[in-house]
Design a protein around this motif. Sequence first.
Motif, PDB file in Angstrom:
ATOM      1  N   ALA A  51       0.867  -1.189   0.000  1.00  0.00           N
ATOM      2  CA  ALA A  51       0.000   0.000   0.000  1.00  0.00           C
ATOM      3  C   ALA A  51       0.895   1.228   0.000  1.00  0.00           C
ATOM      4  CB  ALA A  51      -0.911  -0.004   1.221  1.00  0.00           C
ATOM      5  N   THR A  52       0.738   2.059  -1.004  1.00  0.00           N
ATOM      6  CA  THR A  52       1.530   3.278  -1.068  1.00  0.00           C
ATOM      7  C   THR A  52       0.910   4.332  -0.154  1.00  0.00           C
ATOM      8  OG1 THR A  52       0.260   4.273  -2.857  1.00  0.00           O
ATOM      9  CG2 THR A  52       2.036   2.748  -3.478  1.00  0.00           C
ATOM     10  N   ILE A  53       1.590   5.453  -0.003  1.00  0.00           N
ATOM     11  CA  ILE A  53       1.070   6.516   0.857  1.00  0.00           C
ATOM     12  C   ILE A  53      -0.145   7.186   0.224  1.00  0.00           C
ATOM     13  CG2 ILE A  53       3.241   6.920   2.045  1.00  0.00           C
ATOM     14  CD1 ILE A  53       3.727   9.287   0.189  1.00  0.00           C
ATOM     15  N   SER A  54      -0.316   7.036  -1.074  1.00  0.00           N
ATOM     16  CA  SER A  54      -1.490   7.602  -1.743  1.00  0.00           C
ATOM     17  C   SER A  54      -2.674   6.643  -1.747  1.00  0.00           C
ATOM     18  CB  SER A  54      -1.143   7.975  -3.185  1.00  0.00           C
ATOM     19  OG  SER A  54      -0.806   6.818  -3.923  1.00  0.00           O
ATOM     20  N   GLY A  55      -2.436   5.437  -1.207  1.00  0.00           N
ATOM     21  CA  GLY A  55      -3.527   4.471  -1.126  1.00  0.00           C
ATOM     22  C   GLY A  55      -3.555   3.445  -2.243  1.00  0.00           C
ATOM     23  N   ARG A  56      -2.622   3.554  -3.186  1.00  0.00           N
ATOM     24  CA  ARG A  56      -2.575   2.555  -4.262  1.00  0.00           C
ATOM     25  C   ARG A  56      -2.148   1.216  -3.664  1.00  0.00           C
ATOM     26  NH1 ARG A  56       0.723   3.877  -9.613  1.00  0.00           N
ATOM     27  NH2 ARG A  56      -0.991   5.367  -9.757  1.00  0.00           N
ATOM     28  N   THR A  57      -2.772   0.148  -4.109  1.00  0.00           N
ATOM     29  CA  THR A  57      -2.442  -1.172  -3.593  1.00  0.00           C
ATOM     30  C   THR A  57      -1.996  -2.101  -4.710  1.00  0.00           C
ATOM     31  OG1 THR A  57      -4.749  -1.883  -3.771  1.00  0.00           O
ATOM     32  CG2 THR A  57      -4.050  -0.972  -1.653  1.00  0.00           C
ATOM     33  N   ASN A  58      -1.245  -3.117  -4.324  1.00  0.00           N
ATOM     34  CA  ASN A  58      -0.788  -4.109  -5.288  1.00  0.00           C
ATOM     35  C   ASN A  58      -0.698  -5.444  -4.573  1.00  0.00           C
ATOM     36  OD1 ASN A  58      -0.036  -4.903  -7.848  1.00  0.00           O
ATOM     37  ND2 ASN A  58       2.143  -4.672  -7.419  1.00  0.00           N
ATOM     38  N   TYR A  59      -0.946  -6.530  -5.313  1.00  0.00           N
ATOM     39  CA  TYR A  59      -1.014  -7.852  -4.696  1.00  0.00           C
ATOM     40  C   TYR A  59      -0.271  -8.890  -5.521  1.00  0.00           C
ATOM     41  CZ  TYR A  59      -4.791  -5.604  -2.148  1.00  0.00           C
ATOM     42  OH  TYR A  59      -5.520  -4.739  -1.375  1.00  0.00           O
ATOM     43  N   ALA A  60       0.262  -9.872  -4.814  1.00  0.00           N
ATOM     44  CA  ALA A  60       0.798 -11.036  -5.497  1.00  0.00           C
ATOM     45  C   ALA A  60      -0.352 -11.775  -6.170  1.00  0.00           C
ATOM     46  CB  ALA A  60       1.507 -11.947  -4.510  1.00  0.00           C
ATOM     47  N   ASN A  61      -0.061 -12.411  -7.290  1.00  0.00           N
ATOM     48  CA  ASN A  61      -1.120 -13.114  -8.020  1.00  0.00           C
ATOM     49  C   ASN A  61      -1.798 -14.181  -7.155  1.00  0.00           C
ATOM     50  OD1 ASN A  61      -0.800 -11.664 -10.401  1.00  0.00           O
ATOM     51  ND2 ASN A  61       0.715 -13.091 -11.218  1.00  0.00           N
ATOM     52  N   SER A  62      -1.038 -14.774  -6.264  1.00  0.00           N
ATOM     53  CA  SER A  62      -1.568 -15.867  -5.443  1.00  0.00           C
ATOM     54  C   SER A  62      -2.641 -15.408  -4.454  1.00  0.00           C
ATOM     55  CB  SER A  62      -0.441 -16.562  -4.690  1.00  0.00           C
ATOM     56  OG  SER A  62       0.249 -15.633  -3.871  1.00  0.00           O
ATOM     57  N   VAL A  63      -2.689 -14.108  -4.152  1.00  0.00           N
ATOM     58  CA  VAL A  63      -3.659 -13.623  -3.163  1.00  0.00           C
ATOM     59  C   VAL A  63      -4.635 -12.612  -3.744  1.00  0.00           C
ATOM     60  CG1 VAL A  63      -1.943 -13.982  -1.347  1.00  0.00           C
ATOM     61  CG2 VAL A  63      -2.291 -11.679  -2.273  1.00  0.00           C
ATOM     62  N   LYS A  64      -4.432 -12.241  -4.996  1.00  0.00           N
ATOM     63  CA  LYS A  64      -5.271 -11.217  -5.623  1.00  0.00           C
ATOM     64  C   LYS A  64      -6.735 -11.645  -5.605  1.00  0.00           C
ATOM     65  CE  LYS A  64      -3.084  -9.228  -8.834  1.00  0.00           C
ATOM     66  NZ  LYS A  64      -2.406  -8.905 -10.105  1.00  0.00           N
TER      67      LYS A  64
END
Length: 115
Positions: A51-64
């Motif tokens: 989670a970035t400070i601006s709220g952008r999120t990113n996930y590993a494919n295994s948990v997306k």
Amino acid sequence: QVQLVESGGGLVQPGGSLRLSCAYSASIFNIMPMGWYRQAPGKERELVATATISGRTNYANSVKGRFTISRDNAKKTVYLQMNSLQPEDTAVYYCNTEPPHYDYWGQGTQVTVSS
């Protein structure tokens, strides 16, 4: 002393849910990208969510689609909501900055998914 303290792990059945928390006292983490990592027995530690400070999120494919990371700067806490848990999610879960800083690794919290 800069600390990140993880909590919320436990034993859950397949298909269940858990919410992990990562609490910190140093306000510096409010302006840093944060991540949740996990390490399963015999495997390398891997990044599962950021989670970035601006709220952008990113996930590993295994948990997306199953995990959601969020942060509450007022409470100085980062969360990981984990749904539809599977046995392969069993691991010790840690939070840290993203990229991680060696000095910030905490004890982690154990998540075990088993029937």
